[in-house]
Design a protein around this motif. Structure first.
Motif, PDB file in Angstrom:
ATOM      1  N   SER A 205       1.805   6.104  -7.430  1.00  0.00           N
ATOM      2  CA  SER A 205       0.547   6.856  -7.836  1.00  0.00           C
ATOM      3  C   SER A 205       0.590   8.355  -7.609  1.00  0.00           C
ATOM      4  CB  SER A 205      -0.943   6.601  -7.222  1.00  0.00           C
ATOM      5  OG  SER A 205      -0.965   6.709  -5.909  1.00  0.00           O
ATOM      6  N   THR A 206       1.443   8.846  -6.649  1.00  0.00           N
ATOM      7  CA  THR A 206       1.523  10.457  -6.463  1.00  0.00           C
ATOM      8  C   THR A 206       2.569  10.934  -7.369  1.00  0.00           C
ATOM      9  OG1 THR A 206       0.895  10.041  -4.341  1.00  0.00           O
ATOM     10  CG2 THR A 206       2.032  11.920  -4.919  1.00  0.00           C
TER      11      THR A 206
ATOM     12  N   GLU B 248       0.861  -1.166  -0.198  1.00  0.00           N
ATOM     13  CA  GLU B 248      -0.023   0.029   0.132  1.00  0.00           C
ATOM     14  C   GLU B 248       0.791   1.237   0.066  1.00  0.00           C
ATOM     15  OE1 GLU B 248      -2.712   2.510  -0.442  1.00  0.00           O
ATOM     16  OE2 GLU B 248      -3.175   0.445  -0.734  1.00  0.00           O
ATOM     17  N   ALA B 249       1.828   1.277   0.682  1.00  0.00           N
ATOM     18  CA  ALA B 249       2.846   2.429   0.798  1.00  0.00           C
ATOM     19  C   ALA B 249       3.766   2.547  -0.713  1.00  0.00           C
ATOM     20  CB  ALA B 249       3.910   2.295   1.770  1.00  0.00           C
TER      21      ALA B 249
ATOM     22  N   ARG C 176       2.423   1.651  -3.490  1.00  0.00           N
ATOM     23  CA  ARG C 176       1.237   1.984  -4.572  1.00  0.00           C
ATOM     24  C   ARG C 176       0.855   3.341  -4.308  1.00  0.00           C
ATOM     25  NH1 ARG C 176      -4.844  -0.426  -4.399  1.00  0.00           N
ATOM     26  NH2 ARG C 176      -5.510   0.515  -6.427  1.00  0.00           N
ATOM     27  N   SER C 177       0.639   4.057  -3.068  1.00  0.00           N
ATOM     28  CA  SER C 177       0.499   5.429  -2.789  1.00  0.00           C
ATOM     29  C   SER C 177       1.466   6.033  -3.181  1.00  0.00           C
ATOM     30  CB  SER C 177       0.343   5.431  -1.209  1.00  0.00           C
ATOM     31  OG  SER C 177      -0.054   6.754  -1.114  1.00  0.00           O
TER      32      SER C 177
END
Length: 192
Positions: A34-35, A27-28, A30-31
């Motif tokens: 994506s930013t 999740e880290a 991916r986050s």
């Protein structure tokens, strides 16, 4: 020291992706990607890379917080060379300029080389001059321009780093001739 964050580059630690920590690490990653990247990826793209080649994913952490990541893969390319591929590289904006991206790419290249990769390839937007300079400093060569490669309409350069001497050059398979010529025109320009 980076003046925008007053961070100490020595405080950055580097770790290989740990599948046992998938819930938090995925999740880290991916986050952050994506930013920081212009290309949108679904969860399945991350899983594709991390489930098969998690050992080629490295993270930069500042006090446990993800500040940089490189994601790669390694497989035979079109029945020929064993090709490493850098699929994603991102560093949080506040941490750029501290050598984090360079260190992450070097770690991925070393891991690919340790697994007998012949070459490493990647694509980067032609407008991303900082990335192009980083890769060229590490020895990558521009192989091909890919018109409108990204979803945002931007074009890309394919860059390749040859890890083995005489790789990709049939003319120099032996040392029976003078090497006063260049192989720049023989750089692989296929489309993945």
């Amino acid at each position: 020291m980076n003046q925008s964050t007053n961070m100490d580059p020595a405080s950055i630690t580097y770790e290989r992706y740990d599948p046992k920590q998938e819930v938090t690490q995925l999740e880290a990653i991916r986050s952050m990607i994506s930013t920081d990247l212009s290309e949108p990826y679904s969860i399945y793209v991350y899983r594709y890379f991390l489930y098969q080649w998690g050992d080629l994913c490295y993270m930069a952490l500042d006090k446990g917080q993800l500040v940089g990541v490189v994601v790669g893969k390694l497989e035979v390319h079109r029945g020929g060379p064993l090709r490493g591929y850098i699929a994603m590289l991102a560093v949080k904006e506040a941490y750029r300029g501290n050598g984090i991206a360079t260190k992450l790419v070097q770690m991925a290249i070393e891991a690919m080389g340790n697994q007998d990769a012949d070459e490493v390839a990647l694509e980067t937007e032609i407008t991303n001059t900082a990335a192009i300079k980083l890769y060229e400093r590490l020895g990558f060569l521009r192989s091909k321009r890919l018109h409108r490669y990204y979803f945002n309409g931007n074009s890309a350069f394919r860059l390749i780093l040859y890890l083995k001497p005489n790789h990709g050059s049939a003319c120099c398979a032996d040392d029976s001739h003078d090497h006063d010529h260049s192989h720049a025109d023989q750089v692989d320009d296929d489309v993945s």
